[in-house]
Design a protein around this motif. Structure first.
Motif, PDB file in Angstrom:
ATOM      1  N   SER A 180      80.136 -68.275 -84.965  1.00  0.00           N
ATOM      2  CA  SER A 180      79.548 -66.930 -84.998  1.00  0.00           C
ATOM      3  C   SER A 180      78.072 -66.988 -85.390  1.00  0.00           C
ATOM      4  O   SER A 180      77.226 -66.301 -84.785  1.00  0.00           O
ATOM      5  CB  SER A 180      80.319 -66.043 -85.980  1.00  0.00           C
ATOM      6  N   ALA A 181      77.737 -67.812 -86.394  1.00  0.00           N
ATOM      7  CA  ALA A 181      76.343 -67.970 -86.808  1.00  0.00           C
ATOM      8  C   ALA A 181      75.538 -68.683 -85.723  1.00  0.00           C
ATOM      9  O   ALA A 181      74.360 -68.371 -85.498  1.00  0.00           O
ATOM     10  CB  ALA A 181      76.265 -68.749 -88.116  1.00  0.00           C
TER      11      ALA A 181
ATOM     12  N   GLN B 162      75.943 -68.493 -82.494  1.00  0.00           N
ATOM     13  CA  GLN B 162      75.609 -67.544 -81.430  1.00  0.00           C
ATOM     14  C   GLN B 162      74.462 -66.626 -81.857  1.00  0.00           C
ATOM     15  O   GLN B 162      73.592 -66.280 -81.043  1.00  0.00           O
ATOM     16  CB  GLN B 162      76.845 -66.720 -81.055  1.00  0.00           C
ATOM     17  N   GLN B 163      74.431 -66.232 -83.118  1.00  0.00           N
ATOM     18  CA  GLN B 163      73.340 -65.398 -83.612  1.00  0.00           C
ATOM     19  C   GLN B 163      72.013 -66.151 -83.597  1.00  0.00           C
ATOM     20  O   GLN B 163      70.964 -65.573 -83.294  1.00  0.00           O
ATOM     21  CB  GLN B 163      73.660 -64.922 -85.031  1.00  0.00           C
TER      22      GLN B 163
ATOM     23  N   SER C 290      70.734 -66.224 -80.032  1.00  0.00           N
ATOM     24  CA  SER C 290      70.174 -64.953 -79.566  1.00  0.00           C
ATOM     25  C   SER C 290      68.906 -64.566 -80.316  1.00  0.00           C
ATOM     26  O   SER C 290      68.008 -63.951 -79.752  1.00  0.00           O
ATOM     27  CB  SER C 290      71.216 -63.836 -79.703  1.00  0.00           C
ATOM     28  N   THR C 291      68.815 -64.926 -81.615  1.00  0.00           N
ATOM     29  CA  THR C 291      67.628 -64.609 -82.418  1.00  0.00           C
ATOM     30  C   THR C 291      67.184 -65.858 -83.159  1.00  0.00           C
ATOM     31  O   THR C 291      67.485 -66.055 -84.344  1.00  0.00           O
ATOM     32  CB  THR C 291      67.930 -63.489 -83.433  1.00  0.00           C
TER      33      THR C 291
ATOM     34  N   GLN D  63      67.101 -66.431 -89.603  1.00  0.00           N
ATOM     35  CA  GLN D  63      68.436 -66.427 -89.014  1.00  0.00           C
ATOM     36  C   GLN D  63      69.130 -67.774 -89.234  1.00  0.00           C
ATOM     37  O   GLN D  63      70.335 -67.829 -89.529  1.00  0.00           O
ATOM     38  CB  GLN D  63      68.343 -66.138 -87.510  1.00  0.00           C
TER      39      GLN D  63
ATOM     40  N   GLY E 139      72.551 -68.484 -91.405  1.00  0.00           N
ATOM     41  CA  GLY E 139      73.687 -69.187 -90.809  1.00  0.00           C
ATOM     42  C   GLY E 139      74.125 -70.378 -91.643  1.00  0.00           C
ATOM     43  O   GLY E 139      75.320 -70.629 -91.805  1.00  0.00           O
TER      44      GLY E 139
END
Length: 556
Positions: free
Chosen positions: A455-456, A458-459, A462-463, A468, A472
């Motif tokens: 999940s981290a 993918q974040q 994207s950013t 970020q 993560g």
């Protein structure tokens, strides 16, 4: 159950004891368990008879000061001080000194991890026969004239030339300015202590072999561990120790009362055997290891931690050697391959740990740039883990402008540097710019891989920002353990407590009466079967090698 079958006789015996003895209840008690445990000494190889303030092996942690736990590796006694491992060369109880040498400098000047020697000043201090050797790694070539010798290292598959001197640079009047400025261009420096008497022969003609020999001879540390209180304790017949709860010195005292009534004791034993006819084990306490491994490890919000972990009130035989837990400011921590992780959660159903690297808690510029490593066959990544690659010390010229490779600044050990990170495992996925990016990143000084959850991950994709990435990393990642899990299920279902035999290096089931191999309800066939669960034993692979070259400097 025999003692429940004779209630009348039991009351009669109690009556007789009260009438004949008139002694306090402690008069017939065994010696205090801690007193007996702390009477034992630590023996390993040529080092024998080690006592307070050191613990380890047969000496539980309450017999010594925290941070003074000894281990025995191939008949070499070892001690870990501030996460660095040292070989124990000698102990002098009169002067209260240890002679130790760093195990990572046993064979060469190129350890896998470049770590300074650090001490707890409240417990350990250097003696007068002390010199510090400062080794510089990753130094540029050519060197100033004062650096007359060199050594090469292979760290992270990068070969570099290095130089060293055995002269304190500040005493060189003519060439000191250039010599002092030169080491600042090196990538890293490490201070390693040695005996001053062993270093002196190196001064006239610097020699790598002589320096390595001097380091291997170790250095001396004087301990301060409530020594005067211990002297008082021992002179009164006690054994010195440390109370983990009150974090202070305590003395497990010998309970003498039951030695004062030998005739009456034998009379009581005669009465017990005559009236009850019960086996001696009917009145015995549960096995000490069974009792201790029934304890759980509690720290902050994480409670009820058991096998395969140990630490605090769970002795080392209650878990695997590599899975020791610590509690730091109500944060549960575990050290794996010299890296410390904050334990965010433990799931006993899936047998997984959720951990986050403590060196990335506040920023992405740790003091030591180290890869995340695990222990094959004991700890492995989960399917939810993904790697982020971080590059450090990248050149300012030719810097890429790709959004897939975000830039961040770092100040590590007073050295300003530029870093990049990417979530792409294969840069060829970036198309036409892949070749230039790969070439540029190859010129960076260091690169490491750090895991994050899917999940981290993918974040971050994207950013892709440093904030970020840090977020993560602090969410942690998963590690799945494999520690004779099936054996432990069998042991627990039979009423036992799971543990680990340090001598046989195999799983052990602690039962109320005595340890068994797998179950407290073993059949004769099971009892005769060999403990040979080789697949469940951790096989520790050597860490990856990396290279640098260096210089060293002696400071008195």
């Amino acid at each position: 159950m025999q003692r429940h079958l004779f209630p009348t006789n039991s009351w009669f015996i109690i009556f007789l004891i009260i009438i004949f003895v008139h002694a306090p209840s402690s008069a017939s008690a065994d010696d205090d368990e801690r007193y007996l445990s702390c009477m034992k000494s630590f023996d390993c190889g040529n080092i024998k008879g080690v006592g307070y303030p050191l613990s380890g092996s047969d000496r539980p942690d309450y017999c010594g000061y925290p941070g003074f736990e000894l281990g025995c590796s191939n008949q070499d006694p070892e001690i870990t001080i501030m996460q660095l491992s040292y070989k124990l060369l000698g102990i002098n109880n009169q002067s209260r000194t240890l002679n130790v040498s760093r195990t990572d400098y046993t064979e060469n000047l190129c350890p896998t991890l470049l770590s300074n020697t650090s001490l707890n000043p409240n417990l350990l201090s250097s003696t007068s026969d002390h010199a510090e050797v400062t080794l510089y790694y990753g130094c540029p070539s050519p060197s100033p004239a004062g650096f007359s010798a060199q050594f090469t290292c292979n760290i992270n598959d990068t070969g570099m030339m290095g130089y060293f001197t055995t002269v304190n640079l500040s005493v060189l009047s003519m060439s000191a300015p250039s010599l002092i400025s030169y080491p600042t261009a090196c990538n890293n420096s490490v201070k390693v202590p040695a005996h001053l008497s062993a270093i002196m022969p190196n001064l006239p003609d610097p020699n790598v072999a002589q320096l390595l020999e001097a380091i291997s001879q170790g250095f001396e540390l004087e301990w301060s561990a409530n020594d005067s209180l211990c002297d008082t304790c021992k002179s009164s017949g006690g054994q010195c120790g440390y109370n983990q709860t009150t974090t202070s010195h305590f003395s497990p005292s010998l309970e003498m009362q039951h030695h004062l009534f030998p005739t009456m004791s034998w009379f009581i034993i005669f009465l017990i055997k005559t009236f009850v006819h019960a086996p001696s084990s009917a009145f015995a306490n549960d096995d000490e290891r069974y009792v201790n491994c029934s304890n759980s490890f509690d720290c902050g919000d994480i409670k009820g931690v058991g096998y395969p972990f140990w630490g605090s009130n769970r002795p080392d035989y209650c878990g695997y050697p590599e899975l020791k837990l610590d509690c730091s400011d109500q944060d549960l921590e575990i050290t794996i391959e010299k890296l410390t992780y904050k334990v965010l959660g433990i799931d006993n159903q899936t047998r997984t740990l959720s951990v986050a690297r403590t060196d990335y808690a506040e920023n992405i510029c740790p003091t030591l740039i180290l890869n995340t490593t695990w222990i094959p066959n004991l700890l492995n990544y989960t399917s939810d883990d993904q790697n982020i690659t971080i590059y450090y010390g990248c050149p300012t010229q030719g810097a890429p402008t790709s959004t897939a490779l975000p830039q961040f600044p770092c100040n590590i050990n007073a050295t300003e540097m530029t870093g990049y990170f990417t979530a792409f495992a294969n840069l060829s996925d970036l198309g036409s710019s892949a070749s230039n990016l790969t070439s540029y990143l190859a010129s960076c000084k260091d690169s490491i891989k750090v895991p994050v959850r899917e999940s981290a991950f993918q974040q971050i994709l994207s950013t892709p920002t440093a904030a970020q990435l840090l977020g993560g990393l602090n969410q942690g990642f998963g590690l799945k353990w494999k520690a004779s899990n099936n054996f432990c299920d069998t042991c627990q279902s039979s009423g036992g407590k799971c543990g680990y035999n340090q001598t046989t290096t195999a799983f052990t089931c602690y039962c109320k009466d005595q340890p068994q191999q797998f179950s407290c309800q073993q059949s004769p066939t099971d009892a005769q079967s060999p403990t040979n669960d080789q697949s469940s034993k951790p096989k520790i692979c050597p860490p990856p090698t990396y290279t640098e070259a260096g210089s060293f400097l002696i400071e008195n």
